[in-house]
Structure formats: C-alpha cells, structure tokens
Scaffold this motif. Structure first.
Motif, PDB file in Angstrom:
ATOM      1  N   LEU B  32      42.251  40.874  29.805  1.00 25.27           N
ATOM      2  CA  LEU B  32      41.573  39.709  30.382  1.00 25.27           C
ATOM      3  C   LEU B  32      41.244  39.961  31.848  1.00 25.27           C
ATOM      4  O   LEU B  32      40.169  39.624  32.331  1.00 25.27           O
ATOM      5  CB  LEU B  32      42.454  38.458  30.254  1.00 25.27           C
ATOM      6  CG  LEU B  32      42.399  37.767  28.892  1.00 25.27           C
ATOM      7  CD1 LEU B  32      43.319  36.549  28.885  1.00 25.27           C
ATOM      8  CD2 LEU B  32      40.977  37.351  28.571  1.00 25.27           C
ATOM      9  N   GLY B  33      42.179  40.600  32.571  1.00 21.39           N
ATOM     10  CA  GLY B  33      41.973  40.889  33.982  1.00 21.39           C
ATOM     11  C   GLY B  33      40.769  41.784  34.196  1.00 21.39           C
ATOM     12  O   GLY B  33      39.884  41.490  35.000  1.00 21.39           O
ATOM     13  N   GLY B  36      37.610  39.999  33.295  1.00 21.71           N
ATOM     14  CA  GLY B  36      37.365  38.978  34.305  1.00 21.71           C
ATOM     15  C   GLY B  36      36.767  39.585  35.558  1.00 21.71           C
ATOM     16  O   GLY B  36      35.781  39.085  36.092  1.00 21.71           O
ATOM     17  N   ILE B  40      33.518  38.674  37.649  1.00 20.14           N
ATOM     18  CA  ILE B  40      33.714  37.990  38.925  1.00 20.14           C
ATOM     19  C   ILE B  40      33.172  38.806  40.106  1.00 20.14           C
ATOM     20  O   ILE B  40      32.549  38.258  41.010  1.00 20.14           O
ATOM     21  CB  ILE B  40      35.225  37.701  39.142  1.00 20.14           C
ATOM     22  CG1 ILE B  40      35.687  36.634  38.154  1.00 20.14           C
ATOM     23  CG2 ILE B  40      35.499  37.256  40.558  1.00 20.14           C
ATOM     24  CD1 ILE B  40      35.109  35.270  38.413  1.00 20.14           C
TER      25      ILE B  40
END
Ligand SMILES: Nc1ncnc2c1ncn2[C@@H]1O[C@H](COP(=O)(O)OP(=O)(O)O)[C@@H](O)[C@H]1O
Ligand SMILES: [Mg+2]
Lengths: 371, 296
Positions: B32-33, B36, B40
């Motif tokens: 997820l990091g 993300g 981002i």
C-alpha cells in the motif's frame, strides 16, 4: 448460533384463527397446459383443493411441480386452461392481484429489511398504517416463534429462521391460498423435520387452503391431506397418503412413493397372487391385471414380508440396518435386491452373509404383466 | 450461551496463525505504501510547482489568476452540468436494463456485457465522427447543446458503468425478490424503490462516481464537438501557462473529489441508519431540473 427450531412452537396460533377469521377457499386448476419450447412442463393438468385442504404435489425433479404452483400464483403464463380461486376465474389476473401467499425454495427475504419489515411489506403495499403493521408483524412473528428476532436482518438468521419469517410474511396479508415450493429443501435434516411439523400444525390452525411442493415422498406422506403425484407434466394419482401408498394406480406411483419389491409369481384367482416359496398375497384387480394363471410381476411393500432364518433359504442377506423401532433387511436373489422392514421386537436375528427365506405377511399393492 | 461456545474457539488458533498474520500485515503495509507513493509524489511535486512556478519563493499567483478567470468558472459549471446529466441518464438507462436482463433474459447477459464493452473497442473519435455525420441534421435543441455531449458520454462510459451495476445485480437473486414482491401485491415500481434500489446501493454509487469522473476528465470528444469543457480549457491553458495549468489540474482533483465524497458519505450514512429508500439516487434526481436547463 444454535438452531432453536423446536423450542418455540406456534403459541399464538389458536388465538390467531379467531382473530383472522381466515376461511379456506376452494382452488382449481383446469386443463392447464404450459410448454417451454419442446418441453411440455404441464399437459392438461387438472387439480383441485377443497377449502382448507393441504395438498402436496409430489414428483421427481423436472416433472412440472414448480410450474404448476407458479401457474396457480400467476407468476407463470399458461398456454391454455384456467385457474379458479374461491370459484373466481383468476386466469388473467397477475400475481400481485391474486390473493396468494408464497414461500419460495430459495431464500427470498428482502435483504435490506429486518424480519419485522419483511413481514410488514405486504401490509405496507396495501396501505396499512405503521402502528397496525407493526402490531400485526409482531403477531405473525410470534406465531412462528420468532418475535425475539424481529429486528434481525436476514443475513443474521439461520436458514430455518428465514423460511419461518418468509412463512409469516406470506400469511401476514391473509391470503386465500398458501403456496410453498420446496420450502425445506435447503435446510438440514433435523431442522427440516421440525419445521415440517410446525408448518402442518400452523396450517391446521389457520385453516388456509395450501399447496406444498416437494420431491420427498416422506415429506408428502406426513404432511398431505391429499397427494398429487406428478410425472412429466401429468397427474399420475391424486388421493390420500394411505391410498397412494397402499393402492398406487400406476407403476410410476408404486415406484416413486415408498419402496417396492418386485416378485415374479402367478395370478391365482381374482383375489390372490402367489410368489413361489414366499406365499400368497391378496391384491385388488385393476384394468391392467393379467388373467388367471398367467405369470405376473407382484409389487409388495417392505412391510408386507418377513424374514426367516433358513440354511436352505433362497435369499442371501446383504445388509441389516437397525432403525430404532424398525429393522430394515436387504436380501438378494439372482441379482435382484429385496427390502424387508419389520418391527424390532418381532424380527428373526439374521446377519449379512446368512441365507434366509421370505414369508408373505401383507397384501400386494399392484399386480402387473411380466415384462 | 453464544459467548461460552465462542470463547474456546478463539484461543485455539491464535498461536499458530500469528506469524503468518504478522507477515501478511507487513506485506500489505509495504505494498500500500509503495502504491500510495506512486500516486502521491507527482501530486505533491505538482502542488509545489504550482506554488513556486519558475520563480523562487512561494506565490499564490497561479491560483488567484485562475479564480478570477471567468472562463474557469463557466467551463467548470458546464462540466458539472454535463456530469450530472450523464449520471442521471446512465442510471435511467442502466438500472432497468440490468434488472430486466437478470429477471427475464439471463441468457443474453453475456451479450449485453459484450455490447457494453464496444466503446472500448471503437475509438471515441470514430464514434464522435459518427455522431456528427448522423445527427448533424438534428434540431439545435440537442445537437448544438451540451445535451449531445451528455448523450455520448452515457455511451462512452458504459464499459465502466454497465459492468458495475451488472455485477451488483448479479449478487442479488432478482427473480426471486421480484416475484416475492409481486406475490405480496406490490407493483413493479414499488418493488424497484423499496426492494431493488436499496439492495443495489453500492452498484448505483459506483455508477455515479464512475460516470461523473469520466465526464470531468474527458477531453477528445468534447474538443471534437467544439465544447470548451473543464478538461478542454485545462489543455488550452497548459499550452501557454505551465504553473496555471498545474494549479488548474489540482483544483480539478479537488472539485472531483468533493462531490464524490459527499455522494459517498450520503450513501453510506443512509446505509448505516437502516436500508430504507432508493437512497442517493434522490441526490442526483433533484438535479434533473438542471438537465432541462441544458436543453435550453
Ligand atoms: N423458464 C423456463 N424455461 C425453460 N424451461 C423451463 C422453464 N421453467 C421450467 N422449465 C422446464 O419445465 C419442466 C418442469 O420444470 P419445473 O416445473 O421447474 O419442475 P419441478 O419443479 O417439478 O422440478 C422442466 O423440464 C424444466 O426444464
Ligand atoms: Mg421445482
């Protein structure tokens, strides 16, 4: 969660009858035909129920039971024929205009509504006020023993509970006819037996004319006032459970309802058929019974014969099953299997592999020409 | 009673499962990091660029310029109107269709699904040229107005919207629910509002989000049909003013997410209370007046 199917029975049922004043009405299917392409799901089906009668439609899968029930409900178009409810011709009325309550084979509760809201649905459609709706929903849920589950959603209830809510929902609108399409088939055996009893009791108390579809002959025999045995879209026999079981009209009924043993023997006279080394079976002559002296197939229920230990016997025991009050023995002769059911008390102890003789005890249900 | 039964079951499996669980958890966080960050980082660097531009020091000039630009507001308003119109039309077309297919003609379900995918196969430019040549003679009430754009977006968004609702309907036993409703005396309209729509809430929400987002971002067709929508204006600005364009797209992001979040919150709050009515369709249907405005 534990299944509490039996703990709460229809406590409010007796009072319900008085409150509702539900009166059974007569229902009739007349020469109803329905085809799907080449498949004739119903051909000229005639079926009727007297007011308050519990009719079970029994037959193998695909014989047209569901189609017949849906034709009654108005959910299925029919090609020809007519449907009467309470003496009124409703053939052209859509389902929403017929006064029917229906319980489906698959779980049919509205997933977005609580048990109570589900039961209220039909009343809401009819414009019954909120307070009256809730009062009545509670009464119906209490009747099926689920008043404490009123605020549960369907996914929070067991299969048996869901079907009971569905039953309460169907009855809440005070329909003239109750239709149930294999409502117990998705449930496990124990719940099924309990719920079956509850449905029967409830139907008696409410007095509503009921059609119940099943492929389970035991279910049919235990529930019905009359059984309609169907095969291939035709009505084979329409009679009381006792008659259907002990005097089947056709081969199909004899084989489908209960277990039968087929012996080869001869027709002695107009009352007795003889099976060599087994004995005499009284029978009732029908149109298809072969003449005196000719060879015939003699159909006998498992209860109409007994097993006797005998070293020189014709039959070889293949299996003995203790069923509590009964013992079921399977024996074999020349590749044909016979089933005998006797009370545990009066059974001759035999073991698999031993030789036995059979003795005639009851009557033959059917005598037919040898094939 | 339930707790007594539940208690021993809990303690039994925990020891053995804990390691696997922990590794799974770490793995999830890492994935997820990374994903993300992938989303981002560009947004953050764009944001930085929009505040600094080519010069040194922080400046809000890109934003103040945009907000005082009347065309920014008119194009945004146009896109929102088209988006709402597309959402409503999509729902009106797709809900009855999917319900009907599952209820009456489940056999043609695959065919309908394949049809709904056609806009992915045929380039949107080709469809648009087809629209221009076929409907060029239509009265100005449709052809010369954004209505034609909304109509075309309904079709172009089908691959996303139809499948979304189709799988939501698939999860329900439509035939049984409808017939249960009928046997209780309900009309099809009541069954739709009281039974089907509340159970299709998440599918309807999906259609709203996808159709609206599609409309705000679509460039090719709008520009071919000579409409200066939000996206078209963004491209126009981007050709001359880089930092304004970046600021523009960040605002676009915000403007897309605000309505979608509102819709999502409205939907899930209703769901939380108690499944009740047709839900957020109402939110959209109130704006139907705006669609008529479009036609003027
Ligand atoms: N909607 C339908 N389309 C095509 N064939 C159908 C349809 N409904 C039922 N049939 C056919 O009609 C026959 C009777 O079906 P049904 O009434 O469901 O049987 P049962 O309930 O006794 O199992 C079957 O052969 C079935 O395949
Ligand atoms: Mg069936």
């Amino acid at each position: 969660m534990m299944e509490m199917e039996s703990s709460k029975t229809m406590s409010g049922g007796m009072t319900l009858q008085n409150n509702n004043g539900m009166q059974g009405v007569a229902v009739r299917l007349s020469k109803v035909t329905r085809s799907f392409g080449d498949v004739r799901a119903l051909s000229d089906l005639d079926l009727e129920a007297s007011p308050g009668e519990f009719v079970v439609m029994l037959g193998p899968s695909g014989c047209g039971k569901t189609t017949a029930l849906r034709a009654l409900a108005g959910l299925e178009q029919i090609d020809s024929g007519a449907v009467y409810i309470g003496g009124k011709d409703v053939t052209r009325l859509p389902a929403s205009k017929r006064s029917i309550g229906m319980v489906f084979q698959s779980y049919s509760l509205f997933p977005n509504m609580t048990a109570s809201a589900n039961v209220e649905f039909g009343l809401k459609v009819r414009g019954v006020s909120g307070a009256e709706r809730r009062r009545r929903a509670y009464e119906m849920l209490e009747m099926v023993g689920l008043s404490e589950q009123a605020n549960r959603y369907p996914h929070q209830m067991s299969g048996g509970q869901q079907q009971r809510v569905a039953l309460a929902r169907a009855l809440a609108i005070k329909p003239e006819v109750l239709l149930l399409d294999e409502p117990l088939s998705a449930l496990d055996a124990k719940v099924r037996a309990n719920l079956r009893e509850q449905i029967k009791q409830l139907q008696r108390e409410v007095g509503i004319t009921t059609f119940f579809v099943t492929h389970d002959q035991e279910e049919a025999l235990s529930l019905a006032d009359r059984i309609a045995v169907m095969s291939n879209g035709n009505l084979e026999q329409f009679d009381t459970p006792t008659q259907v079981y002990s005097s089947p009209l056709t081969d199909f009924v004899a084989n489908f309802v209960g277990t039968v043993n087929v012996f080869i023997g001869t027709v002695l006279d107009d009352q007795i058929a003889v099976v060599p080394n087994v004995g005499n079976f009284p029978y009732v002559r029908g149109s298809g019974t072969p003449g005196f002296g000719s060879e015939a197939e003699i159909l006998v229920r498992p209860e109409a014969i007994t097993v006797r230990g005998d070293h020189d016997g014709d039959y070889l025991v293949s299996d003995v099953t203790f069923l509590g009050s009964n013992v079921r023995t399977r024996v074999e002769k020349g590749g044909v299997t016979f089933t005998v059911v006797q009370g545990s008390a009066d059974v001759d102890i035999v073991t698999p592999g031993s030789r036995v003789s059979l003795d005639a005890k009851g009557t033959a249900i059917l005598v037919r020409p040898k094939r | 009673m339930a707790s007594i039964i539940g208690a021993p079951a809990k303690s039994s499996g925990v020891e053995g499962g804990s390691n696997v669980l922990r590794i799974g958890k770490i793995f999830r966080v890492v994935v997820l990091g990374v994903v993300g960050l992938y989303f981002i980082v560009p947004v953050i660097s764009s944001a930085r660029f929009s505040f600094t531009g080519s010069s040194k020091g922080i400046s809000l000039s890109a934003y103040s310029k945009l907000f005082s630009d009347p065309q920014f507001w008119t194009t945004l308003f146009l896109s929102v109107k088209i988006g709402i119109g597309t959402v409503i039309l999509s729902l009106v077309v797709i809900i009855p269709t999917t319900v009907w297919v599952h209820w009456k003609a489940p056999k043609i379900r695959r065919v309908m699904e394949a049809l709904s995918l056609l806009p992915l196969v045929i380039p949107s430019v080709v469809i648009t040229l087809g629209v221009i040549t076929s409907f060029g003679s239509l009265p100005n009430i449709i052809m010369g107005t954004p209505v034609i754009l909304a109509l075309e977006y309904v079709v172009l968004a089908l691959p996303y919207t139809y499948r979304t609702l189709d799988s939501a309907v698939q999860a329900l036993d439509i035939k049984t629910l409808v017939e249960a409703g009928q046997s209780l005396g309900a009309s099809l309209r009541k069954i739709l509002w009281w039974v089907l729509l509340p159970n299709l809430r998440s599918g309807v929400l999906g259609v709203v989000v996808l159709a609206f987002a599609f409309c705000l971002g679509e460039f090719a067709v709008a520009s071919l049909l000579s409409f200066t929508t939000f996206a078209v204006y963004l491209v126009q600005i981007g050709q001359t003013q880089a930092s304004e364009a970046i600021a523009f797209s960040l605002i676009a992001l915000v403007f897309t997410w605000i309505p979608l979040s509102i819709v999502t919150v409205v939907f899930s709050r209703r769901a939380g209370k108690r499944y009740r009515r047709g839900g957020g369709v109402l939110v959209a249907s109130q704006s139907i007046t705006e669609l008529t405005e479009l036609a003027e």
